[in-house]
Design a protein around this motif. Structure first.
Motif, PDB file in Angstrom:
ATOM      1  N   GLU A 100      -5.102  11.425 -10.538  1.00 43.83           N
ATOM      2  CA  GLU A 100      -6.500  11.032 -10.382  1.00 43.83           C
ATOM      3  C   GLU A 100      -6.725  10.347  -9.044  1.00 43.83           C
ATOM      4  OE1 GLU A 100      -9.486   9.693 -13.558  1.00 43.83           O
ATOM      5  OE2 GLU A 100      -8.618   7.789 -12.856  1.00 43.83           O
TER       6      GLU A 100
ATOM      7  N   THR B  11      -7.792  18.406 -12.270  1.00 45.92           N
ATOM      8  CA  THR B  11      -7.345  18.462 -13.660  1.00 45.92           C
ATOM      9  C   THR B  11      -5.885  18.076 -13.733  1.00 45.92           C
ATOM     10  OG1 THR B  11      -8.862  20.325 -14.080  1.00 45.92           O
ATOM     11  CG2 THR B  11      -7.083  19.994 -15.665  1.00 45.92           C
TER      12      THR B  11
ATOM     13  N   ALA C 284      -5.723   9.939 -21.194  1.00 50.67           N
ATOM     14  CA  ALA C 284      -7.120   9.535 -21.344  1.00 50.67           C
ATOM     15  C   ALA C 284      -7.277   8.023 -21.262  1.00 50.67           C
ATOM     16  CB  ALA C 284      -7.667  10.047 -22.672  1.00 50.67           C
TER      17      ALA C 284
ATOM     18  N   SER D 127     -10.100   7.846 -15.816  1.00 55.64           N
ATOM     19  CA  SER D 127     -11.525   7.821 -16.179  1.00 55.64           C
ATOM     20  C   SER D 127     -12.308   9.029 -15.675  1.00 55.64           C
ATOM     21  CB  SER D 127     -12.183   6.549 -15.631  1.00 55.64           C
ATOM     22  OG  SER D 127     -12.075   6.489 -14.213  1.00 55.64           O
ATOM     23  N   ARG D 128     -11.753   9.786 -14.725  1.00 55.10           N
ATOM     24  CA  ARG D 128     -12.525  10.869 -14.110  1.00 55.10           C
ATOM     25  C   ARG D 128     -11.852  12.230 -14.199  1.00 55.10           C
ATOM     26  NH1 ARG D 128     -11.809   7.061 -10.447  1.00 55.10           N
ATOM     27  NH2 ARG D 128     -10.529   8.423  -9.139  1.00 55.10           N
TER      28      ARG D 128
ATOM     29  N   GLY E  79     -10.153  15.718 -15.063  1.00 54.48           N
ATOM     30  CA  GLY E  79     -10.193  16.592 -16.223  1.00 54.48           C
ATOM     31  C   GLY E  79      -8.836  16.678 -16.897  1.00 54.48           C
TER      32      GLY E  79
ATOM     33  N   SER F  47     -10.588  14.690 -27.011  1.00 52.76           N
ATOM     34  CA  SER F  47     -11.831  14.867 -26.277  1.00 52.76           C
ATOM     35  C   SER F  47     -12.702  13.615 -26.375  1.00 52.76           C
ATOM     36  CB  SER F  47     -12.585  16.081 -26.821  1.00 52.76           C
ATOM     37  OG  SER F  47     -13.775  16.313 -26.105  1.00 52.76           O
TER      38      SER F  47
ATOM     39  N   SER G 191     -11.321  10.668 -24.372  1.00 56.67           N
ATOM     40  CA  SER G 191     -11.435  10.861 -22.920  1.00 56.67           C
ATOM     41  C   SER G 191     -12.873  10.941 -22.442  1.00 56.67           C
ATOM     42  CB  SER G 191     -10.691  12.134 -22.506  1.00 56.67           C
ATOM     43  OG  SER G 191     -11.340  13.284 -23.026  1.00 56.67           O
TER      44      SER G 191
ATOM     45  N   ARG H 213     -13.563  14.965 -21.574  1.00 56.82           N
ATOM     46  CA  ARG H 213     -12.900  15.567 -20.406  1.00 56.82           C
ATOM     47  C   ARG H 213     -11.893  16.654 -20.763  1.00 56.82           C
ATOM     48  NH1 ARG H 213      -9.882  11.290 -17.606  1.00 56.82           N
ATOM     49  NH2 ARG H 213     -10.287   9.833 -19.305  1.00 56.82           N
TER      50      ARG H 213
END
Length: 279
Positions: free
Chosen positions: A27, A33, A55, A59-60, A62, A86, A89, A92
């Motif tokens: 990240e 991703t 997760a 925070s961003r 994928g 899902s 997260s 995401r």
């Protein structure tokens, strides 16, 4: 072209903490991703658990399974597990699924290998229904979108009928490009709106300091193929030029994203790949 990276979650001996550190670094370095793949009768970490841990520390970025073998479990269990990740997260997760090709995984799960194609069809139909007709009394939200893996005509059909697109196996660009074209054509013929999401997989290693570890892993992982395992070693991108050429070839074939799967469980691989591909 988006650039993603996979966890080293199937590399024997890779510690659990490395999986979380990998997600944080991916990240920080701007990957689109971070993905986890699945083997059951093989050392490594379970993919949805790894993604749940990711997760919690990101925070961003994928999150994706690329891929998870759906017929090793039931549609109801898979839906609950995937919807949970899902939800944790913030929506995401992308759920990449395949019918599986290794019978030993099915033996370990005590599931039948022969009828896995028919089982997979029924699972995709149920998962698509649960996404379209979400019942909060049954599943947390949001239920993740689906991608389907495989090179067969059935994979094309499944991608168009039930999924948001298709994810290619880790083969040379010229071997997966024809199927990508078939998915796009079938998508249009079926009257689906927009374009299918097309994701490619590529193994890699970067640096002579990991070459022995990486080549040994590739040779062991594909050992079931006999002498062909050496071909997978030979075709794994390992220089900046080869990595860049791989991205260009896949972009030219119409893929939206490539997820690079590490063959060495070293955090340095995240930085070295980012240094080449991410501004």
């Amino acid at each position: 072209m988006k650039i993603g990276i996979a966890f080293p979650n199937t590399i024997p001996g890779a510690p659990g903490r490395l999986q979380s550190d990998w997600a944080v670094r991916a990240e920080q370095r701007g990957f689109s991703t971070v993905a986890a793949t699945q083997r059951l009768r093989y050392p490594g970490h379970e993919p949805l658990s790894v993604l749940a841990a990711a997760a919690a520390v990101t925070s961003r970025i994928g999150l994706a399974t690329n891929i998870l073998v759906a017929p090793l479990t039931t549609a109801a269990v898979l839906a609950k597990e995937a919807a949970t990740v899902s939800s944790l997260s913030g929506g995401r997760l992308l759920l990449g699924l395949g019918p599986g090709v290794r019978s030993d995984d099915f033996d370990a799960a005590e599931r039948e290998f022969g009828p896995r194609g028919a089982v997979f069809d029924s699972q995709l139909a149920e998962l698509a229904r649960l996404r379209e007709q979400h019942d909060p009394k049954c599943l947390p939200a949001p239920v993740p979108p689906l991608l389907v893996g495989g090179l067969s005509a059935a994979a094309v059909r499944r991608s168009v009928r039930w999924a948001a697109g298709w994810t290619a196996p880790g083969l040379a660009p010229e071997r997966v490009a024809p199927t990508a074209a078939k998915v796009r054509a079938a998508w249009s013929a079926a009257g689906r709106e927009g374009r299918p999401r097309l994701i490619a997989l590529s193994r890699f290693w970067l640096g002579e300091d990991v070459a022995q570890e990486a080549s040994g892993f590739v040779r062991e992982y594909f050992g079931v193929l006999g002498d062909e395992a050496d071909a997978f070693v030979a075709t794994t991108p390992r220089t900046p030029e080869q990595v860049s050429e791989q991205v260009k070839a896949l972009a030219d074939a119409g893929f939206d994203e490539v997820i690079f799967h590490p063959t060495a469980a070293r955090l340095s691989q995240v930085d070295r790949l980012a240094d080449i591909l991410i501004a």
